[in-house]
Design a protein around this motif. Structure first.
Motif, PDB file in Angstrom:
ATOM      1  N   GLU A 113     -23.115  29.397  20.110  1.00 29.89           N
ATOM      2  CA  GLU A 113     -21.795  28.767  20.127  1.00 29.89           C
ATOM      3  C   GLU A 113     -21.081  29.179  21.413  1.00 29.89           C
ATOM      4  OE1 GLU A 113     -18.108  29.739  17.458  1.00 29.89           O
ATOM      5  OE2 GLU A 113     -19.303  28.237  16.415  1.00 29.89           O
ATOM      6  N   GLY A 114     -21.224  28.343  22.448  1.00 29.46           N
ATOM      7  CA  GLY A 114     -20.666  28.658  23.764  1.00 29.46           C
ATOM      8  C   GLY A 114     -21.723  29.320  24.630  1.00 29.46           C
ATOM      9  N   VAL A 115     -22.215  28.582  25.654  1.00 33.77           N
ATOM     10  CA  VAL A 115     -23.365  29.077  26.414  1.00 33.77           C
ATOM     11  C   VAL A 115     -22.920  29.758  27.714  1.00 33.77           C
ATOM     12  CG1 VAL A 115     -25.027  27.501  25.398  1.00 33.77           C
ATOM     13  CG2 VAL A 115     -23.727  26.758  27.398  1.00 33.77           C
ATOM     14  N   GLU A 116     -21.962  30.647  27.602  1.00 31.10           N
ATOM     15  CA  GLU A 116     -21.522  31.407  28.768  1.00 31.10           C
ATOM     16  C   GLU A 116     -22.634  32.271  29.358  1.00 31.10           C
ATOM     17  OE1 GLU A 116     -18.139  29.827  26.822  1.00 31.10           O
ATOM     18  OE2 GLU A 116     -19.693  31.125  25.974  1.00 31.10           O
ATOM     19  N   ALA A 117     -23.667  32.523  28.569  1.00 23.20           N
ATOM     20  CA  ALA A 117     -24.800  33.324  29.050  1.00 23.20           C
ATOM     21  C   ALA A 117     -25.663  32.566  30.049  1.00 23.20           C
ATOM     22  CB  ALA A 117     -25.666  33.761  27.866  1.00 23.20           C
ATOM     23  N   PHE A 118     -25.548  31.247  30.083  1.00 21.41           N
ATOM     24  CA  PHE A 118     -26.408  30.437  30.938  1.00 21.41           C
ATOM     25  C   PHE A 118     -25.806  30.303  32.332  1.00 21.41           C
ATOM     26  CE2 PHE A 118     -28.164  27.634  27.225  1.00 21.41           C
ATOM     27  CZ  PHE A 118     -28.645  28.780  26.608  1.00 21.41           C
ATOM     28  N   ARG A 134     -32.747  26.406  18.628  1.00 17.14           N
ATOM     29  CA  ARG A 134     -32.917  24.999  18.304  1.00 17.14           C
ATOM     30  C   ARG A 134     -31.609  24.212  18.265  1.00 17.14           C
ATOM     31  NH1 ARG A 134     -37.056  26.275  19.684  1.00 17.14           N
ATOM     32  NH2 ARG A 134     -39.141  25.954  18.789  1.00 17.14           N
ATOM     33  N   THR A 135     -30.466  24.872  18.293  1.00 19.76           N
ATOM     34  CA  THR A 135     -29.191  24.165  18.389  1.00 19.76           C
ATOM     35  C   THR A 135     -28.243  24.997  19.246  1.00 19.76           C
ATOM     36  OG1 THR A 135     -27.750  25.017  16.604  1.00 19.76           O
ATOM     37  CG2 THR A 135     -29.561  23.564  15.951  1.00 19.76           C
ATOM     38  N   LEU A 136     -27.302  24.289  19.910  1.00 18.03           N
ATOM     39  CA  LEU A 136     -26.291  24.997  20.691  1.00 18.03           C
ATOM     40  C   LEU A 136     -25.049  24.138  20.830  1.00 18.03           C
ATOM     41  CD1 LEU A 136     -26.027  23.693  23.808  1.00 18.03           C
ATOM     42  CD2 LEU A 136     -28.193  24.884  24.106  1.00 18.03           C
ATOM     43  N   GLY A 137     -23.917  24.807  20.954  1.00 23.35           N
ATOM     44  CA  GLY A 137     -22.673  24.172  21.347  1.00 23.35           C
ATOM     45  C   GLY A 137     -22.381  24.569  22.781  1.00 23.35           C
ATOM     46  N   PRO A 138     -22.237  23.620  23.705  1.00 27.30           N
ATOM     47  CA  PRO A 138     -22.032  23.983  25.114  1.00 27.30           C
ATOM     48  C   PRO A 138     -20.840  24.905  25.343  1.00 27.30           C
ATOM     49  CG  PRO A 138     -22.540  21.647  24.908  1.00 27.30           C
ATOM     50  CD  PRO A 138     -22.341  22.166  23.521  1.00 27.30           C
ATOM     51  N   ASN A 144     -16.110  26.809  30.495  1.00 28.59           N
ATOM     52  CA  ASN A 144     -17.192  27.501  31.186  1.00 28.59           C
ATOM     53  C   ASN A 144     -17.727  26.565  32.276  1.00 28.59           C
ATOM     54  OD1 ASN A 144     -18.979  25.712  29.857  1.00 28.59           O
ATOM     55  ND2 ASN A 144     -19.461  27.193  28.252  1.00 28.59           N
ATOM     56  N   ILE A 145     -18.847  26.882  32.873  1.00 28.84           N
ATOM     57  CA  ILE A 145     -19.313  26.076  33.997  1.00 28.84           C
ATOM     58  C   ILE A 145     -19.864  24.723  33.545  1.00 28.84           C
ATOM     59  CG2 ILE A 145     -19.830  28.133  35.365  1.00 28.84           C
ATOM     60  CD1 ILE A 145     -22.824  27.574  34.842  1.00 28.84           C
ATOM     61  N   PHE A 146     -19.983  24.510  32.234  1.00 23.78           N
ATOM     62  CA  PHE A 146     -20.576  23.282  31.714  1.00 23.78           C
ATOM     63  C   PHE A 146     -19.545  22.291  31.189  1.00 23.78           C
ATOM     64  CE2 PHE A 146     -23.663  26.739  31.167  1.00 23.78           C
ATOM     65  CZ  PHE A 146     -24.687  26.252  31.973  1.00 23.78           C
ATOM     66  N   ALA A 147     -18.436  22.792  30.662  1.00 21.53           N
ATOM     67  CA  ALA A 147     -17.436  21.909  30.057  1.00 21.53           C
ATOM     68  C   ALA A 147     -16.133  22.686  29.867  1.00 21.53           C
ATOM     69  CB  ALA A 147     -17.935  21.355  28.728  1.00 21.53           C
ATOM     70  N   TYR A 148     -15.132  21.983  29.367  1.00 20.84           N
ATOM     71  CA  TYR A 148     -13.804  22.588  29.261  1.00 20.84           C
ATOM     72  C   TYR A 148     -13.605  23.335  27.944  1.00 20.84           C
ATOM     73  CZ  TYR A 148      -8.723  23.085  29.400  1.00 20.84           C
ATOM     74  OH  TYR A 148      -7.453  23.602  29.392  1.00 20.84           O
ATOM     75  N   GLY A 149     -13.955  22.724  26.846  1.00 21.41           N
ATOM     76  CA  GLY A 149     -13.738  23.377  25.546  1.00 21.41           C
ATOM     77  C   GLY A 149     -12.327  23.152  25.052  1.00 21.41           C
ATOM     78  N   LEU A 178     -35.794  19.240  25.514  1.00 20.63           N
ATOM     79  CA  LEU A 178     -36.333  20.274  24.629  1.00 20.63           C
ATOM     80  C   LEU A 178     -36.119  19.958  23.152  1.00 20.63           C
ATOM     81  CD1 LEU A 178     -35.092  23.395  26.635  1.00 20.63           C
ATOM     82  CD2 LEU A 178     -37.453  22.563  26.473  1.00 20.63           C
ATOM     83  N   LYS A 179     -35.395  18.878  22.865  1.00 23.55           N
ATOM     84  CA  LYS A 179     -35.061  18.470  21.491  1.00 23.55           C
ATOM     85  C   LYS A 179     -34.216  19.538  20.795  1.00 23.55           C
ATOM     86  CE  LYS A 179     -39.055  15.417  21.074  1.00 23.55           C
ATOM     87  NZ  LYS A 179     -40.258  15.040  20.302  1.00 23.55           N
ATOM     88  N   ILE A 180     -33.251  20.059  21.536  1.00 19.56           N
ATOM     89  CA  ILE A 180     -32.269  20.994  20.989  1.00 19.56           C
ATOM     90  C   ILE A 180     -31.053  20.197  20.522  1.00 19.56           C
ATOM     91  CG2 ILE A 180     -30.645  22.835  21.595  1.00 19.56           C
ATOM     92  CD1 ILE A 180     -32.743  23.894  23.543  1.00 19.56           C
ATOM     93  N   MET A 181     -30.579  20.449  19.309  1.00 20.61           N
ATOM     94  CA  MET A 181     -29.391  19.773  18.814  1.00 20.61           C
ATOM     95  C   MET A 181     -28.163  20.244  19.588  1.00 20.61           C
ATOM     96  SD  MET A 181     -27.570  19.813  15.069  1.00 20.61           S
ATOM     97  CE  MET A 181     -26.413  21.115  15.516  1.00 20.61           C
ATOM     98  N   VAL A 182     -27.333  19.301  20.008  1.00 21.52           N
ATOM     99  CA  VAL A 182     -26.088  19.614  20.711  1.00 21.52           C
ATOM    100  C   VAL A 182     -24.944  19.535  19.709  1.00 21.52           C
ATOM    101  CG1 VAL A 182     -24.509  18.946  22.558  1.00 21.52           C
ATOM    102  CG2 VAL A 182     -26.984  18.729  22.898  1.00 21.52           C
ATOM    103  N   ASP A 183     -24.226  20.635  19.538  1.00 23.37           N
ATOM    104  CA  ASP A 183     -23.127  20.732  18.581  1.00 23.37           C
ATOM    105  C   ASP A 183     -21.807  20.426  19.286  1.00 23.37           C
ATOM    106  OD1 ASP A 183     -21.401  21.332  16.522  1.00 23.37           O
ATOM    107  OD2 ASP A 183     -21.732  23.496  16.607  1.00 23.37           O
ATOM    108  N   LEU A 184     -21.039  19.477  18.740  1.00 22.79           N
ATOM    109  CA  LEU A 184     -19.802  19.018  19.361  1.00 22.79           C
ATOM    110  C   LEU A 184     -18.556  19.738  18.858  1.00 22.79           C
ATOM    111  CD1 LEU A 184     -20.842  15.293  19.212  1.00 22.79           C
ATOM    112  CD2 LEU A 184     -20.547  16.623  21.301  1.00 22.79           C
TER     113      LEU A 184
END
Length: 331
Positions: A113-118, A134-138, A144-149, A178-184
Motif C-alpha cells: 500500500e504505497g510503493v515509496e520503496a520503488f 501480487r497486488t499493490l496500490g501505487p 510519491n514519484i508515481f502519483a499524487y495520492g 507481471l499481472k499484478i493487481m493495481v489497487d485504486l
C-alpha cells in the motif's frame, strides 16, 4: 497487519499472531472465529513520525528507508508462513487461494500500500513479484514519484491534485506485464482515470466506500463505481467509521447498519458481482460493536437479515475477490 507486527514492541508479537492473544484486529485465532479465510496482507510504510507537510498532508518517506521497511515486512510474512506450520499460506494464484480455503489455511496475499520503496527503475517491483507480490496500490494518501495520492479530507471530492507521472505510467505497464493487481484505494480521481485509461485489468478499489453516502475524499464517486463495473472490477467496503459516516466523525459508536448501507448502495448501483469486503483491519477505527475479525459474522448475519441469500453472501464475502484476482492474475 504486517505494519502493526513490524512496529510491535512485543517480543512475542509473531507468536501472538499465530497462537492468539494479539492486540490487533487480526490474528489466526480471531480469523478462525470470525470465518476470515484470508486477505491482502499489506506492507505499509508510515510517514516519518507521521509528520505532515505545509498543506496538512502526510509527508513521503525516504525511498531507501521505505525499501528497508518493505523488505522487512515482506520477510515477516514469509517468516509467519514458516512458523505457522501449515496454518497460513502466501498465495500466488487463485488456485492457491481456493486450496487454502478448502484446507482451512489462512490465504495470505502479499500486497503493498504505497510503493515509496520503488525507484523509477522498478527493480524492486520485479524482485518482490518473484517473492510473491501480487497486488499493490501505487500510493497511500500522500504523493510519491508515481502519483499524487488523495489526502484525507472531509467533506471533499476525490478530485485533488494531478494523476500519474511518467514513472507512474511505467509502473502500471509493468504491473500489467507481471499481472499484478493495481489497487485504486488512496488514489485521487485523476490518478484513477489515468489508470483506467492505461490498465488492462479490472478496476479495483480494495477498501473504499461510497462518496454519495459519506463525502470523504477517500471514497469513490458514482462515476468511478460505474467504471469499476464496466471493467468487471469491485469495490471492497472499508469498515473505518471515517469512511462510513455522513458526518465524517471518528466515532467508534457507529452502527454496522451504515456498513450494510454502503454494501446495499453498490449492489443496487453496479450489481452484486462488484461489491466485496475490504475491512482495513489494523489500519483504521472500526465500529466498536465489531471488535475485531472474530466478530465478522455479525456483519454477515446483518446482511442475511437484509435479504441477502447464501449465494449472494458467498459473492460478497469471497467469491467476487477470487474472480477478480483470477481475471487479473490469469490463474
Amino acid at each position: 497487519m504486517l505494519s502493526r507486527l513490524w512496529h510491535s514492541q512485543q517480543p512475542d508479537a509473531e507468536a501472538r499472531f499465530i497462537d492468539g492473544g494479539s492486540s490487533g484486529h487480526i490474528d489466526l485465532v480471531k480469523a478462525g472465529k470470525g470465518g476470515l479465510a484470508g486477505g491482502l496482507c499489506a506492507v505499509y510504510v508510515s510517514s516519518p513520525s507521521m509528520q505532515k507537510d505545509t498543506n496538512g498532508d502526510f509527508a513521503t518517506p525516504d525511498q531507501q528507508d521505505a525499501l528497508k521497511s518493505t523488505l522487512g515486512m515482506a520477510s515477516l510474512l514469509m517468516r509467519l508462513e514458516r512458523r505457522a506450520a501449515g496454518r497460513l499460506k502466501i498465495c500466488r494464484s487463485a488456485a492457491d487461494i481456493r486450496q487454502a480455503i478448502a484446507d482451512g489455511v489462512f490465504a495470505s496475499v502479499l500486497h503493498i500500500e504505497g510503493v515509496e520503496a520503488f525507484a523509477a527503475d522498478l527493480d524492486a517491483l520485479y524482485v518482490l513479484h518473484a517473492a510473491g507480490l501480487r497486488t499493490l496500490g501505487p500510493v497511500w494518501s500522500r504523493p510519491n514519484i508515481f502519483a499524487y495520492g488523495v489526502p484525507f479530507r472531509f467533506p471533499s471530492s476525490p478530485d485533488i491534485g494531478p494523476g500519474l507521472t511518467e514513472s507512474g505510467k511505467d509502473l502500471i505497464r509493468a504491473c500489467n506485464e507481471l499481472k499484478i493487481m493495481v489497487d485504486l484505494s488512496h488514489m485521487n480521481e485523476q490518478g484513477f482515470w489515468d489508470i483506467a485509461a492505461l490498465s488492462n485489468g479490472p478496476l479495483v478499489a480494495s477498501h473504499s466506500n461510497v462518496h454519495a453516502l459519506c463525502p470523504h475524499s477517500r471514497n469513490v464517486t458514482d462515476r468511478q463505481l460505474d467504471a469499476i463495473k464496466d471493467t468487471g472490477g469491485l469495490a471492497g467496503i472499508n469498515f473505518g467509521v471515517l469512511f462510513l459516516r455522513s458526518d465524517g466523525i471518528r466515532n467508534p459508536d457507529t452502527s454496522l447498519d451504515l456498513l450494510a448501507d454502503h454494501i446495499d448502495y453498490i449492489a443496487n448501483r453496479i450489481g452484486l458481482d462488484h461489491v466485496a469486503l475490504g475491512s482495513d483491519f489494523d489500519g483504521t477505527t472500526i465500529p466498536a460493536s465489531m471488535r475485531d475479525a472474530a466478530d465478522l459474522q455479525l456483519l454477515v448475519d446483518l446482511l442475511r437479515k437484509r435479504g441477502y441469500d447464501e449465494a449472494a453472501l458467498a459473492k460478497i464475502c469471497h467469491g467476487n475477490w477470487i474472480r477478480v484476482l483470477e481475471t487479473t492474475w490469469g490463474a
